[in-house]
Design an enzyme around this catalytic site. Structure first.
Site, short mmCIF file in Angstrom:
data_model
loop_
_atom_site.label_atom_id
_atom_site.label_comp_id
_atom_site.label_asym_id
_atom_site.label_seq_id
_atom_site.Cartn_x
_atom_site.Cartn_y
_atom_site.Cartn_z
N CYS A 120 17.44 -90.24 -46.06
CA CYS A 120 17.13 -91.45 -46.66
C CYS A 120 18.63 -91.57 -46.72
CB CYS A 120 16.63 -91.44 -48.39
SG CYS A 120 15.12 -91.02 -47.86
N HIS A 169 8.90 -86.20 -42.03
CA HIS A 169 7.68 -85.16 -42.15
C HIS A 169 7.04 -84.32 -41.75
CE1 HIS A 169 7.42 -89.13 -44.78
NE2 HIS A 169 8.21 -89.95 -43.78
N THR A 174 14.18 -89.97 -42.47
CA THR A 174 13.46 -88.76 -43.37
C THR A 174 12.92 -88.11 -42.81
OG1 THR A 174 13.30 -88.53 -45.47
CG2 THR A 174 11.11 -90.17 -44.74
#
Length: 243
Positions: free
Chosen positions: A196, A103, A101
């Site tokens: 994900c 960030h 994923t």
């Protein structure tokens, strides 16, 4: 005092590199484990961060630079990793569940460090609690249609787009990692991965759903209010390095 009424220390790091937020989290885990009589000593930090010996904690931060992370289900291949680095992002392996994923700036990262044994809280119920607190936050902001999906899906969704990702680690009943809530995140970073590991699903943000800019700083207090309600705790600020 009830285990759920115990104080939880709030460490607001602000905008920091993802690796620094991980280091603070690791020190919190080590301190809680040591206070409970387990092995481990607090880890050194590049800057002084107050970590109470006996208290649970929640570490809040906003990633300073873009970074892709992956959990226990495998890293990207060499070619894919090189392509992601070429776009200016760092790559970091994380001890949590879940696939790759993103960030980055505009995202709220929350790493609760809680003792599930003391709270008599199963891991699945804890994950459901994280979803519940984000749903409360969404309702506070006017997003009443936000929802959690049944297992094996996790996180909080708007339609078929994920608003908040959840990936946790639990060792000796002490939690780490947690959730990533897209506030005003540049969602184009997600286009270069399968977020994900979910094919055919999208990603969204509070700013997109509300039709206005929503900064991380705007959601901190409603997030903490929701955290306090769901986990039935008293929050104590640890912003001052001298306290």
């Amino acid at each position: 005092m009830s285990p759920r009424a115990m104080p939880v220390r709030v460490l607001r790091l602000g905008a920091v590199p993802y690796a620094e937020a991980l280091r603070v989290q690791e020190r919190c885990v080590a301190a809680l484990r040591a206070a409970r009589g387990g092995a481990g000593r607090p880890l050194p930090l590049p800057v002084p961060v107050p970590v109470p010996v006996a208290a649970e904690s929640v570490v809040l931060s906003e990633p300073l630079q873009p970074v892709y992370t992956w959990g226990l289900r495998g890293a990207p291949g060499a070619a894919a990793a090189a392509a992601l680095r070429a776009r200016g992002a760092a790559l970091v392996a994380a001890r949590r569940g879940g696939h790759i994923t993103f960030h980055g700036p505009g995202q709220l990262l929350a790493f609760p460090v809680l003792d599930l044994r003391r709270r008599r809280l199963p891991l699945r119920a804890y994950v459901a609690g994280l979803e519940a607190l984000v749903l409360r936050l969404c309702r506070r902001l006017g997003l009443g249609t936000a929802r959690a999906l049944p297992p094996p899906y996790t996180g909080v969704w708007m339609g078929d787009s994920k608003l908040c990702a959840i990936g946790v680690h639990c060792g000796n009943h002490i939690t780490s990692h947690g959730l990533a809530l897209n506030c005003c995140t540049d969602l184009s970073w997600f286009e270069h991965i399968v977020p994900c590991g979910l094919e055919g699903k999208g990603v969204t943000s509070l700013s997109r759903e509300l039709g206005q800019h929503v900064a991380v700083s705007q959601v901190l207090q409603p997030f903490l209010d929701s955290f306090q309600e769901v986990f039935e705790c008293t929050l104590v600020s640890s912003e001052d390095p001298g306290d």
